[in-house]
Motif scaffolding. Structure first.
Motif, short mmCIF file in Angstrom:
data_model
loop_
_atom_site.label_atom_id
_atom_site.label_comp_id
_atom_site.label_asym_id
_atom_site.label_seq_id
_atom_site.Cartn_x
_atom_site.Cartn_y
_atom_site.Cartn_z
N GLU A 92 80.15 29.11 39.61
CA GLU A 92 80.06 27.89 40.40
C GLU A 92 78.62 27.36 40.47
O GLU A 92 78.35 26.38 41.17
CB GLU A 92 80.58 28.15 41.82
CG GLU A 92 82.06 28.53 41.86
CD GLU A 92 82.50 29.03 43.22
OE1 GLU A 92 81.65 29.01 44.16
OE2 GLU A 92 83.66 29.45 43.36
N GLY A 93 77.71 28.05 39.78
CA GLY A 93 76.32 27.60 39.73
C GLY A 93 75.47 28.06 40.90
O GLY A 93 74.37 27.54 41.10
N LYS A 94 75.94 29.03 41.67
CA LYS A 94 75.19 29.50 42.83
C LYS A 94 74.03 30.40 42.39
O LYS A 94 74.15 31.17 41.43
CB LYS A 94 76.11 30.28 43.78
CG LYS A 94 77.31 29.49 44.28
CD LYS A 94 76.90 28.31 45.14
CE LYS A 94 78.06 27.69 45.89
NZ LYS A 94 79.10 27.12 45.02
N ASN A 95 72.90 30.32 43.12
CA ASN A 95 71.77 31.18 42.81
C ASN A 95 71.88 32.50 43.58
O ASN A 95 72.78 32.68 44.40
CB ASN A 95 70.44 30.47 43.11
CG ASN A 95 70.31 30.06 44.57
OD1 ASN A 95 70.85 30.72 45.47
ND2 ASN A 95 69.60 28.97 44.83
N ASP A 96 70.93 33.41 43.31
CA ASP A 96 71.01 34.74 43.91
C ASP A 96 70.98 34.71 45.43
O ASP A 96 71.65 35.50 46.10
CB ASP A 96 69.86 35.62 43.40
CG ASP A 96 70.03 36.00 41.94
OD1 ASP A 96 71.08 35.65 41.35
OD2 ASP A 96 69.13 36.66 41.38
N LYS A 97 70.19 33.80 45.99
CA LYS A 97 70.09 33.73 47.45
C LYS A 97 71.43 33.35 48.07
O LYS A 97 71.89 33.97 49.04
CB LYS A 97 69.02 32.71 47.85
CG LYS A 97 68.82 32.59 49.36
CD LYS A 97 67.71 31.59 49.70
CE LYS A 97 67.52 31.47 51.20
NZ LYS A 97 66.43 30.51 51.55
N VAL A 98 72.07 32.34 47.50
CA VAL A 98 73.37 31.89 48.03
C VAL A 98 74.42 32.98 47.81
O VAL A 98 75.25 33.23 48.69
CB VAL A 98 73.80 30.58 47.35
CG1 VAL A 98 75.21 30.20 47.77
CG2 VAL A 98 72.82 29.46 47.69
N ILE A 99 74.38 33.63 46.65
CA ILE A 99 75.34 34.69 46.36
C ILE A 99 75.19 35.82 47.37
O ILE A 99 76.18 36.32 47.92
CB ILE A 99 75.15 35.22 44.93
CG1 ILE A 99 75.54 34.15 43.91
CG2 ILE A 99 75.98 36.49 44.70
CD1 ILE A 99 75.22 34.51 42.48
N SER A 100 73.95 36.22 47.64
CA SER A 100 73.72 37.33 48.57
C SER A 100 74.21 36.98 49.97
O SER A 100 74.80 37.81 50.67
CB SER A 100 72.24 37.70 48.60
OG SER A 100 71.46 36.66 49.20
N GLN A 101 74.00 35.74 50.39
CA GLN A 101 74.45 35.30 51.71
C GLN A 101 75.98 35.20 51.77
O GLN A 101 76.59 35.51 52.79
CB GLN A 101 73.82 33.94 52.04
CG GLN A 101 72.31 34.00 52.25
CD GLN A 101 71.70 32.61 52.39
OE1 GLN A 101 72.30 31.60 52.01
NE2 GLN A 101 70.48 32.55 52.94
N SER A 102 76.58 34.78 50.67
CA SER A 102 78.03 34.57 50.65
C SER A 102 78.81 35.87 50.76
O SER A 102 79.86 35.91 51.41
CB SER A 102 78.44 33.84 49.37
OG SER A 102 77.83 32.56 49.30
N ILE A 103 78.31 36.93 50.13
CA ILE A 103 79.08 38.18 50.14
C ILE A 103 78.40 39.29 50.94
O ILE A 103 78.90 40.41 50.99
CB ILE A 103 79.38 38.67 48.70
CG1 ILE A 103 78.09 38.91 47.91
CG2 ILE A 103 80.25 37.68 47.98
CD1 ILE A 103 78.35 39.39 46.50
N GLY A 104 77.28 38.95 51.58
CA GLY A 104 76.66 39.87 52.51
C GLY A 104 75.95 41.05 51.89
O GLY A 104 76.05 42.18 52.39
N ILE A 105 75.24 40.81 50.79
CA ILE A 105 74.44 41.87 50.17
C ILE A 105 73.03 41.34 49.93
O ILE A 105 72.80 40.13 49.95
CB ILE A 105 75.05 42.36 48.84
CG1 ILE A 105 75.16 41.20 47.83
CG2 ILE A 105 76.41 43.01 49.07
CD1 ILE A 105 75.68 41.62 46.47
#
Length: 254
Positions: A92-105
């Protein structure tokens, strides 16, 4: 339902593109639907030749191949649930910061998974070369066991384990024991492996691209086995069929 296993017999390029070209057809590599060359197809009120139709079908029904694969059980692609979540967000084009926030890691954990996935990609190339070379050297596929050919499991299996280690000989023997010549179930087996074999045969009664109401599903299943509700639940439990949250729509899985 053999078209549901078409994915296993496609090349990487064919899987990525979503279609396979044959002499008379273009075939969707994700569900096996065929589009005959020389024919005209109507999709969403637009006309397409076979090539255009298979691409329009793939886009409308499956999206990109990455979308299709990431909707399957993680065991289908050999990745963990966390890695599947990461890849979905990456697609979906998400960066690492957004990914980490989205799944809580932590972001460092996301980067670590990126590294592991890259290593898995490299290992996969070597493994494919290994298996092709093994088959070339021995003139025997890895699924050719002494007691028969190990069959492909259905792509939507909810868990991949020894229950799916089924040979063609076992399948034919089980079908003869538990089903009659008309495809009706004489007795629903208790053992897991035999149950999977019978359910796979029953799922052949449904078209992959068609949606069914519960009444329609029951009507088909009651011709096969008296306790059709047990069969219906088992088809869902073992990943042969999906149903909507309100139980109004059923669809056989690919």
């Amino acid at each position: 339902m053999e078209e549901k296993y078409f994915i296993w017999n496609s090349s990487i390029g064919e899987l990525v593109s979503g279609y396979k070209e044959e002499s008379d057809f273009y075939t969707c590599t994700l569900c096996g639907r065929k589009f005959k060359k020389g024919s005209i197809f109507t999709i969403n009120e637009n006309l397409y030749d076979a090539f255009g139709a298979v691409n329009e079908h793939r886009a409308a029904e499956h999206g990109f191949t990455v979308d299709y694969i990431l909707e399957q059980n993680p065991s289908f692609s050999g990745i963990s649930e966390v890695q599947q979540q990461i890849l979905k967000l990456m697609s979906e084009g998400k960066n690492d910061k957004v990914i980490s926030q989205s799944i809580g890691i932590a972001q460092s954990t996301v980067r670590n998974h990126r590294f592991k996935l890259r290593e898995k990609e490299k290992q996969a190339k070597v493994f494919l070369a290994l298996m092709d070379s093994l088959e070339e050297k021995t003139n025997r596929s890895i699924n050719q066991a002494d007691i028969g050919i190990i069959e492909e499991l259905h792509t939507s299996a909810t868990m991949i384990d020894d229950r799916y280690n089924i040979t063609d000989v076992e399948r034919e023997k089980t079908i003869r024991a538990y089903m009659d010549e008309n495809g009706s179930v004489k007795q629903f087996p208790a053992k897991e492996k035999k149950k999977i074999i019978v359910l796979r045969e029953i799922a052949n009664n449904f078209k992959p691209e068609q949606e069914y109401s519960e009444v329609e599903v029951n009507r088909i299943l009651e011709r096969i086995y008296d306790d059709f509700s047990t069969i219906r639940r088992a088809l869902i439990e073992y990943g042969f069929m999906d149903r909507s949250a309100d139980c109004s729509v059923y669809r056989v899985r690919g």
